[in-house]
Design a protein around this motif. Structure first.
Motif, mmCIF file in Angstrom:
data_model
loop_
_atom_site.group_PDB
_atom_site.id
_atom_site.type_symbol
_atom_site.label_atom_id
_atom_site.label_comp_id
_atom_site.label_asym_id
_atom_site.label_seq_id
_atom_site.Cartn_x
_atom_site.Cartn_y
_atom_site.Cartn_z
ATOM 1 N N VAL A 9 -17.412 8.359 41.839
ATOM 2 C CA VAL A 9 -16.468 9.194 41.619
ATOM 3 C C VAL A 9 -15.649 8.839 40.294
ATOM 4 N N SER A 10 -15.677 9.545 39.171
ATOM 5 C CA SER A 10 -14.978 9.165 37.976
ATOM 6 C C SER A 10 -13.941 10.341 37.701
ATOM 7 N N LYS A 11 -13.840 11.461 38.560
ATOM 8 C CA LYS A 11 -12.801 12.614 38.435
ATOM 9 C C LYS A 11 -12.610 13.233 39.627
ATOM 10 N N PHE A 12 -11.490 13.770 39.723
ATOM 11 C CA PHE A 12 -10.995 14.727 40.907
ATOM 12 C C PHE A 12 -10.918 16.075 40.324
ATOM 13 N N LEU A 13 -11.234 17.081 40.862
ATOM 14 C CA LEU A 13 -10.985 18.310 40.514
ATOM 15 C C LEU A 13 -9.783 18.952 41.157
ATOM 16 N N LEU A 14 -8.857 19.386 40.495
ATOM 17 C CA LEU A 14 -7.729 19.970 41.424
ATOM 18 C C LEU A 14 -7.597 21.564 41.221
ATOM 19 N N LEU A 15 -7.991 22.145 42.453
ATOM 20 C CA LEU A 15 -8.106 23.345 42.406
ATOM 21 C C LEU A 15 -7.072 24.123 43.651
ATOM 22 N N GLY A 16 -6.850 25.231 43.375
ATOM 23 C CA GLY A 16 -5.930 25.657 44.389
ATOM 24 C C GLY A 16 -4.952 26.514 44.074
ATOM 25 N N LEU A 17 -4.520 26.648 42.676
ATOM 26 C CA LEU A 17 -3.290 27.307 42.493
ATOM 27 C C LEU A 17 -3.905 28.878 42.209
ATOM 28 N N THR A 18 -4.815 29.125 41.320
ATOM 29 C CA THR A 18 -5.288 30.489 41.149
ATOM 30 C C THR A 18 -6.592 30.291 40.383
ATOM 31 N N ASP A 19 -7.186 31.464 40.672
ATOM 32 C CA ASP A 19 -8.663 31.439 39.971
ATOM 33 C C ASP A 19 -8.663 32.506 38.642
ATOM 34 N N TYR A 20 -7.266 33.114 38.505
ATOM 35 C CA TYR A 20 -7.162 34.150 37.598
ATOM 36 C C TYR A 20 -6.510 33.495 36.370
ATOM 37 N N PRO A 21 -7.268 33.638 35.286
ATOM 38 C CA PRO A 21 -6.740 33.026 33.836
ATOM 39 C C PRO A 21 -5.464 33.888 33.554
ATOM 40 N N ALA A 22 -5.260 35.247 33.859
ATOM 41 C CA ALA A 22 -4.004 35.953 33.510
ATOM 42 C C ALA A 22 -3.014 35.310 33.977
ATOM 43 N N ARG A 23 -2.685 34.755 35.165
ATOM 44 C CA ARG A 23 -1.815 34.048 35.692
ATOM 45 C C ARG A 23 -1.166 32.805 35.556
ATOM 46 N N GLN A 24 -2.132 32.125 34.933
ATOM 47 C CA GLN A 24 -1.792 30.821 34.165
ATOM 48 C C GLN A 24 -0.340 30.651 33.778
ATOM 49 N N PRO A 25 0.038 31.495 32.766
ATOM 50 C CA PRO A 25 1.266 31.413 31.896
ATOM 51 C C PRO A 25 2.398 31.680 32.769
ATOM 52 N N LEU A 26 2.283 32.468 33.994
ATOM 53 C CA LEU A 26 3.267 32.639 34.758
ATOM 54 C C LEU A 26 3.451 31.321 35.681
ATOM 55 N N ILE A 27 2.485 30.885 36.179
ATOM 56 C CA ILE A 27 2.343 29.567 36.935
ATOM 57 C C ILE A 27 2.938 28.443 36.052
ATOM 58 N N PHE A 28 2.551 28.165 34.698
ATOM 59 C CA PHE A 28 3.110 27.240 33.786
ATOM 60 C C PHE A 28 4.411 27.462 33.473
ATOM 61 N N SER A 29 5.009 28.652 33.270
ATOM 62 C CA SER A 29 6.310 28.858 33.032
ATOM 63 C C SER A 29 7.102 28.513 34.372
ATOM 64 N N LEU A 30 6.598 28.940 35.575
ATOM 65 C CA LEU A 30 7.330 28.783 36.603
ATOM 66 C C LEU A 30 7.515 27.169 37.099
ATOM 67 N N PHE A 31 6.247 26.623 36.907
ATOM 68 C CA PHE A 31 6.625 24.891 37.257
ATOM 69 C C PHE A 31 7.288 24.187 35.943
ATOM 70 N N LEU A 32 7.344 24.807 35.024
ATOM 71 C CA LEU A 32 8.159 23.941 33.743
ATOM 72 C C LEU A 32 9.405 24.349 34.155
ATOM 73 N N PHE A 33 9.935 25.532 34.676
ATOM 74 C CA PHE A 33 11.295 25.797 34.756
ATOM 75 C C PHE A 33 11.645 24.927 36.168
ATOM 76 N N MET A 34 10.827 24.892 37.048
ATOM 77 C CA MET A 34 11.237 23.939 38.283
ATOM 78 C C MET A 34 11.196 22.528 37.783
#
Length: 131
Positions: A9-34
């Motif tokens: 095992v050389s890498k772990f895949l972190l899945l589970g936030l969202t599969d929709y690329p359009a929601r990535q900026p919203l999730i990024f800004s939310l976690f950056l604010f938090m």
């Protein structure tokens, strides 16, 4: 001769936030604010304690150290998560995962020790006020 299955095992895949690329900026800004709000709050606590001579008592010393450990715990995991969200790469190396885990455990243990010392300091201040 025995044949065995060896998987490295050389890498772990972190899945589970969202599969929709359009929601990535919203999730990024939310976690950056938090992430930034507690960092700024703890930096203000450290700055206030270090700049005011009236706050140079043991309680405020422990409070500034507690703020520092809170900054360290937040900084061990969230920047990597933000970088993964921004780069659309949801993986972390095995050594990076172990390193993050070790730092979280060390800073969590340090925070628990500081809380125990703060509780003992409060106990001594209440039960033995003249010492």
């Amino acid at each position: 001769m025995k044949s065995t299955n060896h998987t490295a095992v050389s890498k772990f895949l972190l899945l589970g936030l969202t599969d929709y690329p359009a929601r990535q900026p919203l999730i990024f800004s939310l976690f950056l604010f938090m992430y930034l709000v507690p960092i700024l709050r703890n930096l203000l606590i450290i700055l206030a304690v270090s700049s005011d001579p009236h706050l140079h008592s043991p309680m405020y010393f422990f409070l500034s150290n507690l703020s520092f450990t809170d900054i360290c715990i937040s900084t061990t995991t969230i920047p990597k998560m933000l970088a993964n969200i921004q780069a659309q790469d949801q993986s972390i190396s095995y050594t990076g995962c172990l390193t993050q885990n070790d730092f979280v455990l060390v800073f969590g243990g340090l925070e628990n020790c500081l809380l125990a010392v703060m509780a003992y300091d409060c106990y001594v201040a209440i039960c033995h006020p003249l010492r």
